[in-house]
Write an enzyme that holds these catalytic residues in place. Structure first.
Site, PDB file in Angstrom:
ATOM      1  NE  ARG B 284       2.619  -7.472 -10.296  1.00  0.00           N
ATOM      2  CZ  ARG B 284       2.504  -6.303  -9.663  1.00  0.00           C
ATOM      3  NH1 ARG B 284       2.325  -6.256  -8.371  1.00  0.00           N
ATOM      4  NH2 ARG B 284       2.580  -5.175 -10.344  1.00  0.00           N
ATOM      5  CG  HIS B 288      -1.898  -6.932  -7.464  1.00  0.00           C
ATOM      6  ND1 HIS B 288      -1.217  -7.839  -6.680  1.00  0.00           N
ATOM      7  CD2 HIS B 288      -3.143  -6.853  -6.955  1.00  0.00           C
ATOM      8  CE1 HIS B 288      -2.016  -8.279  -5.729  1.00  0.00           C
ATOM      9  NE2 HIS B 288      -3.190  -7.704  -5.878  1.00  0.00           N
ATOM     10  CE1 TYR B 297       3.448  -1.581  -9.294  1.00  0.00           C
ATOM     11  CE2 TYR B 297       1.300  -0.504  -9.403  1.00  0.00           C
ATOM     12  CZ  TYR B 297       2.068  -1.645  -9.462  1.00  0.00           C
ATOM     13  OH  TYR B 297       1.473  -2.846  -9.711  1.00  0.00           O
TER      14      TYR B 297
HETATM   15  C1  LIG Z   1      -5.313  -8.671   4.884  1.00  0.00           C
HETATM   16  C2  LIG Z   1      -5.279  -8.146   3.497  1.00  0.00           C
HETATM   17  N1  LIG Z   1      -4.901  -6.884   3.282  1.00  0.00           N
HETATM   18  C3  LIG Z   1      -4.889  -6.362   2.050  1.00  0.00           C
HETATM   19  C4  LIG Z   1      -5.250  -7.128   0.966  1.00  0.00           C
HETATM   20  C5  LIG Z   1      -5.246  -6.517  -0.433  1.00  0.00           C
HETATM   21  N2  LIG Z   1      -4.184  -7.105  -1.228  1.00  0.00           N
HETATM   22  C6  LIG Z   1      -4.412  -8.126  -2.073  1.00  0.00           C
HETATM   23  S1  LIG Z   1      -3.014  -8.702  -2.783  1.00  0.00           S
HETATM   24  C7  LIG Z   1      -2.073  -7.563  -1.971  1.00  0.00           C
HETATM   25  C8  LIG Z   1      -0.591  -7.573  -2.189  1.00  0.00           C
HETATM   26  C9  LIG Z   1       0.005  -8.913  -1.864  1.00  0.00           C
HETATM   27  O1  LIG Z   1       1.366  -8.899  -2.135  1.00  0.00           O
HETATM   28  P1  LIG Z   1       2.220 -10.223  -2.006  1.00  0.00           P
HETATM   29  O2  LIG Z   1       2.025 -10.843  -0.678  1.00  0.00           O
HETATM   30  O3  LIG Z   1       3.606  -9.867  -2.376  1.00  0.00           O
HETATM   31  O4  LIG Z   1       1.620 -11.239  -3.073  1.00  0.00           O
HETATM   32  P2  LIG Z   1       1.518 -11.060  -4.647  1.00  0.00           P
HETATM   33  O5  LIG Z   1       0.209 -10.392  -4.912  1.00  0.00           O
HETATM   34  O6  LIG Z   1       2.676 -10.282  -5.098  1.00  0.00           O
HETATM   35  O7  LIG Z   1       1.496 -12.456  -5.196  1.00  0.00           O
HETATM   36  C10 LIG Z   1      -2.862  -6.749  -1.165  1.00  0.00           C
HETATM   37  C11 LIG Z   1      -2.347  -5.638  -0.370  1.00  0.00           C
HETATM   38  C12 LIG Z   1      -5.643  -8.446   1.219  1.00  0.00           C
HETATM   39  N3  LIG Z   1      -6.025  -9.264   0.251  1.00  0.00           N
HETATM   40  N4  LIG Z   1      -5.651  -8.928   2.483  1.00  0.00           N
END
Ligand SMILES: Cc1ncc(C[n+]2csc(CCOP(=O)(O)OP(=O)(O)O)c2C)c(N)n1
Ligand SMILES: Cc1ncc(C[n+]2csc(CCOP(=O)(O)OP(=O)(O)O)c2C)c(N)n1
Ligand SMILES: [Mg+2]
Ligand SMILES: [Mg+2]
Lengths: 327, 398, 398, 327
Positions: B284, B288, B297
């Site tokens: 990425r 985020h 971080y």
């Molecule tokens: C059940 C849930 N918990 C927390 C979140 C908050 N949240 C949104 S994106 C994220 C990180 C996701 O990481 P990843 O699966 O690696 O996907 P990326 O964003 O890197 O594409 C979090 C913790 C959420 N959307 N849903």
């Protein structure tokens, strides 16, 4: 720290820090609570000062977070869990209502469950879906859980410490749109009010507004506007949603004869329903009008561009007050 | 420390996070330097009778336009036109490779970041903006392009994908040998999502029913501020082995390899050979979302290192060096990107807010009496402001 | 059907459900025929200075008494003294092997079927009956014997175990080398439970934090009416590999092997080497619970086949054939079992119903005003029946 | 089948069978629904007759069951999910409230979600913990879900078919202690009442009892006992909990002036709260007494040997009626 003016976000951060200093058994866990300090920065700096063992970044799994927190509590720790947003508490729902809520009961008091589950809740920050929910009624309906909501920095600072000190599990609701809205002065020398107590935050004579979390400000604004028109509204900040602290509510409604409940949660089966039922039972002969409810409509939370239409605002509160006087 | 025989070697040590470049298991067909390389199991095959260079030029175009969607949307967020935006910078190859391997009948369950896959599915990218602008919660018809709505609750859609795939099985649309009929389903998710119970249950259901589903995990190394090491101590693609189906790790910054691997996995699914996990190893490059501050971080060195593996640059070098595209081509794509930018900027700003009363629509397939009453009551309330504007409170100004 | 190279062999075919006897990976130290066998990695070691034969006689006694608890409880249910009972018939060796490998400081998180482990922990088995009789929801103090309350929601306790183990880490009670200090945690669960999100999240957290926890799965082949094939298409112990920690399959009907493997896994945990998954391969000889009717879904031949692998019989044969126990010993154990039966029968029938108002106790650490009002209101209501018995409605007879 | 006398369990089984015969898109999924026919035998024989593709034994994971059912619904199927016991719906809670409930809304009506989630609910069968819960309020608080409860074999037979035919997701609550309690005659020739309608099941003049699911029988028994003492109680079987069908309720309470709600769920924030709030709002001047609520206490479900103390019974209902008349 006396005299410092801080936001709710900062007050919560300071309260958490204080609790961690006071008791080495207090742990903080959740997604991104470490280096990042949480997406709202409520845990900012804590990992740096208390280490990775006490401020624990967890895998991305809410059931896992709460479930492991149960185990830590059984081992004698006092976990403070952060749920990143209200809408993401549901994967942990089973652990919360079946395990956290029942452990003390089913063990006949042998296993305490001193856990705090912090949830930034409510709308008004222009977020996408699942980021503006008000899940409190579901938790308040669950015996074994205590549920509180803070509405201002001073309460935030004290209530989080009291919740952590409480031997029962506490769902701790933080009105996210208030995190940076207002500042207030913290005074460590003053003893705080008890955690499970409601508070009259504005005196009034003509009707009683009941609010908590984000709608306390709405209710206070409504009361101010009403005063300009010569109507005197009393405002109660419920603070504790389970157990409810009804004594000040009954006292107030018996005086005013009218009550309007204001919350962001859906009206149907929201806290307003319970408040209405209890007030009517207890103050039947004092009521000049039925308890009225202003809340989120019974639709899913809408796209943020129309969330202000969904959320109770000053005008809808005053409209309800008018309707109450129309009876 | 005693060694305990019988439990096998320490897997964390064997596979450890040391392999920062993806390790030897990384499937690659085009190096960061733009060199084609061979892989013993996978090769890039755009299909019989299809011109290879044209296909690769198409990928290049897809990636450039996808990146443009991303940068435009990011800019729109900065200008207050979007509430938030989930950036895909750096993940273009993973998404275009995965998206272009699909057949029309295949169905995709995206997360909130699959703008490149959406592009490959033929969605007008303007439609992606609605959710982030706050005017809707997904504005396209999933059935039209077989592309589901974005899902924000992490992992939830992976189960939907498996259930959809079970429906495909029940429709007899697996293993018939008919290219237009056999159907695969793709579940997108991130490295962080791999920790959710739902995702692991999706693996279990898919394995149990041998569902025609491809789990496409973009391991972009981060779940907001948490590095992949928090979610797994061995390479993520190996998770599949514990559930009894294959997992592979592909260079997610290599569009050719991602295409080849996805195509093969989709084909397995369509033929009835069941699920596959693909870990697209990528990074990425941005935050985020537009509200995130990654400097809190992570090290900028890491980001710099990954810049050298840019997914678009390597294709451009390859095309240029091998004389497969001329300046006119690159100029035309750049021009197209600019037009897309205009389309997005103008379209976004022109997107109207929803009507307040639309809030009550579609809660159910028909409006209930309860909701009718609520809507009508609210409409009447709103009307009072029309007639008595300014009469009572400041709210009259609404 | 085309073979797709690169995805590896079809694991389902490689490991398939064919291996009905547990397959070559099954760790066994005592055959169904009562023969001791060697295993290259695991050997039975009751500890320095401990008499081996005496230990095995102890296991025999534990298993016989555990079985007696089970048959008595089943009979008590038939006689209406218990509402339901979860039988462990056939799983005695798995539970006694696992239970006896523990040190006092280790902590156990059971399901609802770990009567044999409870026995090894020194719980008065009468305490197990309360939940099933409906007089309480767990009547022992978990902290007293480091044995948690029974957990009915499938899989929930595995996360508790990991969290507890994380607490152990924070207490510095791992890897110190002090035998009385280093602590392991055991999470019990079934084959069916392996499909729950919570269990998989427990694997993830345990791996991520390298928690001192042993996942002890009794694969008794059934989750009520569903066979193990519904939950996994490869041997269950291999699930762990996908999460990056070791998994092993032990003959759960072999108390020596179960003891040896559990002991080694516990030791790994105590030393700070992290989690292990043990699949104790066994069979649920009885019904799921006393309300279940397994004839609706399984063949009696299967049950018959497993009878030949009875966990108690093989130890008895071994002890007898090798002259390690005489008739007096077996008679004494039988006698002890009879006494235990009396204890259970009499104790169970004597268990009083809880007082109605006890319902309000322990909802919180202190009774809230709300609940005080509810309790007092209910007490006053109940009192009306005392004074006006028979006056109003038939309910007065309560 | 006309004239056949059947139990609720059998009626539900017959209704499911009919729905599966009528529409090949109807699927049944859940734990043990296949060969075993479910732990309550509600799906008995269905797998034998409709095959493993339509009657699907699932891995032991409720979120997985509901989550995959979402996907099947998106593919055009009409899944009927069985949750084995009320207390085990919570692992699926996230999928239900965030996905099932919202899919139609967020897709602006493009993606229908015709799913039925069957839940045997309530107590009274002497079961261990987590087997006697009444989770309805939580679902009724969730916009996008419809929630119904059947109370007798005839309703069971029709309501399950209507729920399956409904294009919205329906939480279908089955009072497990009624499964084998009474028999009633099914008559296929009679057209059923609409699904989302409440029904007056006993006429009366002095007070109105509101009940659903397992407490309908309790209320009817109470009304019969009261009649012996010369008090005439009207009983309404709510049948639909979300949306509520309030017209017959208001009509009744305006006549009787008194209402008592009876449910097994915890009183605090149970359906009774909402009914009380709405009735008071709509019938303020007709009420002779506040709406009173008889329900499970606000404790976790107790050990089964004292569950009869926890559950509302005839006497507690009559006591509430007495208290209503005491106002
Ligand atoms: C059940 C849930 N918990 C927390 C979140 C908050 N949240 C949104 S994106 C994220 C990180 C996701 O990481 P990843 O699966 O690696 O996907 P990326 O964003 O890197 O594409 C979090 C913790 C959420 N959307 N849903
Ligand atoms: C979350 C949840 N879902 C369903 C049930 C009902 N249930 C009780 S035991 C059981 C089967 C468990 O199988 P397994 O994990 O193999 O353990 P075993 O009973 O064989 O010891 C089921 C489905 C439950 N208790 N909890
Ligand atoms: Mg990621
Ligand atoms: Mg089992």
């Amino acid at each position: 720290m006396s005299g410092q003016k801080v936001t709710l976000a900062k007050a919560l951060n300071m309260g958490l820090r204080k609790a961690m200093e006071d008791d080495p058994k207090v742990l903080v866990m959740g997604e991104d609570v470490g280096k990042l300090g949480g997406v709202f920065r409520i845990t900012d700096g804590l990992q740096k000062d208390f280490g990775e063992d006490r401020v624990i970044d967890s895998p991305l799994a809410e059931s896992g977070i709460v479930g492991t927190a149960v185990g830590m509590a059984l081992r004698g720790y006092r976990p403070v869990v952060e749920i990143q947003f209200d809408g993401f508490v549901y994967p942990a729902y089973d652990q919360i209502v079946c395990q956290v809520a029942k452990m003390h009961y089913r063990s006949q008091g042998r296993s305490k469950m001193p856990m705090v589950i912090r949830i930034p809740f409510g709308g008004g920050i222009g977020a996408v879906e699942h980021h503006s929910e008000s899940p409190e009624a579901q938790f308040a309906h669950t015996p074994g859980l205590k549920v509180v909501a803070c509405s201002n920095p001073v309460d935030g600072y004290w209530m989080i410490q009291q919740a952590i000190a409480c031997d029962d599990p506490v769902i701790f609701l933080e009105p996210k749109r208030q995190y940076h809205a207002d500042k207030a002065e913290l005074d460590d020398s003053e003893a705080p009010e008890p955690l499970f107590a409601s508070r009259v935050v504005r005196r009034g004579a003509d009707a009683t507004l009941l609010a908590y979390g984000p709608t306390v400000k709405t209710a206070l604004n409504a009361a101010a506007a009403a005063a300009d028109e010569g109507r005197s509204l009393e405002v109660i900040d419920l603070r504790t949603l389970s157990p409810l602290d009804m004594a000040p509510v009954y006292e107030s409604v018996r005086r005013t004869g009218r009550a309007v409940v204001v919350h962001e949660a859906h009206v149907n089966l929201g806290l307003g329903a319970e408040l209405s039922a209890r007030i009517t039972e207890e103050c039947f002969y004092s009521l000049e009008a039925p308890v009225l409810r202003v809340g989120g409509f019974d639709t899913p939370y809408p796209p943020s561009r129309i969330e202000e239409e969904f959320l109770p605002d000053l005008d809808r509160v005053l409209d309800a007050v008018d309707r109450s006087f129309g009876f | 420390m005693t060694q305990h025989p019988g439990f096998g070697p320490d897997l964390a040590e064997v596979f450890g996070p040391a392999a920062q470049d993806g390790g030897p298991e990384l499937i690659q067909l085009l190096t960061p330097e733009g060199e084609r390389v061979e892989h013993h199991d996978f090769r890039f095959d755009p299909g019989a009778g299809v011109d290879e260079a044209e296909t690769i030029r198409g990928f290049y175009r897809d990636m450039v336009l996808t990146r443009r969607i991303d940068t435009e949307a990011t800019a729109l967020q900065r200008h207050g036109e979007l509430g938030i935006w989930a950036q895909l910078l750096g993940q273009e190859a993973a998404q275009v490779g995965a998206g272009r391997a699909l057949r029309p009948q295949d169905y995709v369950f995206p997360t909130y970041r699959e703008h490149g896959v959406a592009w490959c599915r033929g969605l007008d990218p303007l439609k992606l903006l609605g959710l982030f602008r706050g005017v809707d919660q997904g504005s396209w018809d999933p059935a039209e392009r077989n592309f589901g709505l974005y899902t924000i609750v992490i992992g939830a859609q992976t189960l939907h994908a498996v259930g959809y795939a079970m429906g495909v099985q029940r429709d007899g649309a697996v293993g018939t040998g008919e290219p237009d009929r056999d159907t695969a389903v793709v579940a997108h998710f991130g490295d962080g999502a791999s920790s959710q119970g739902d995702v692991n249950e999706a693996f279990i259901f898919a394995a149990s029913y041998n569902a025609p589903v491809v789990f496409f995990c973009q391991n972009n190394q981060w779940a907001i501020s948490e590095p992949i090491e928090r979610q797994t101590r061995i390479p993520l693609y190996q998770r599949a082995l514990g559930f009894g189906f294959p997992g592979v790790r592909v260079d997610g910054n290599d569009v050719l390899a991602t295409y080849a691997v996805t195509q093969a996995a989709l084909q397995r699914a369509r033929e009835g050979q069941g699920p596959t996990l693909i870990e697209a190893y990528t990074y990425r490059m941005g935050a985020h979302t537009t509200t995130d501050d990654p400097t809190r971080y992570r090290l900028s060195e890491d980001v710099e290192r990954w810049k050298l593996r840019d997914p678009i640059a390597r294709v451009q070098v390859y095309l240029k060096r091998n004389g497969l595209a001329d300046e006119a081509f690159f100029a035309a794509v750049a021009q197209e990107a600019d037009e897309l930018g205009v389309h997005l900027r103008e379209g976004c700003k022109a997107m109207p807010d929803p009507a307040p009363l639309s809030m009550f629509d579609h809660v159910y397939s028909e409006l209930t009496d309860e909701l009718t009453a609520q809507r009508d009551g609210y409409a009447a309330y709103l009307d009072t402001f029309e007639v008595s504007a300014g009469s009572t409170t400041e709210g009259a100004a609404r």
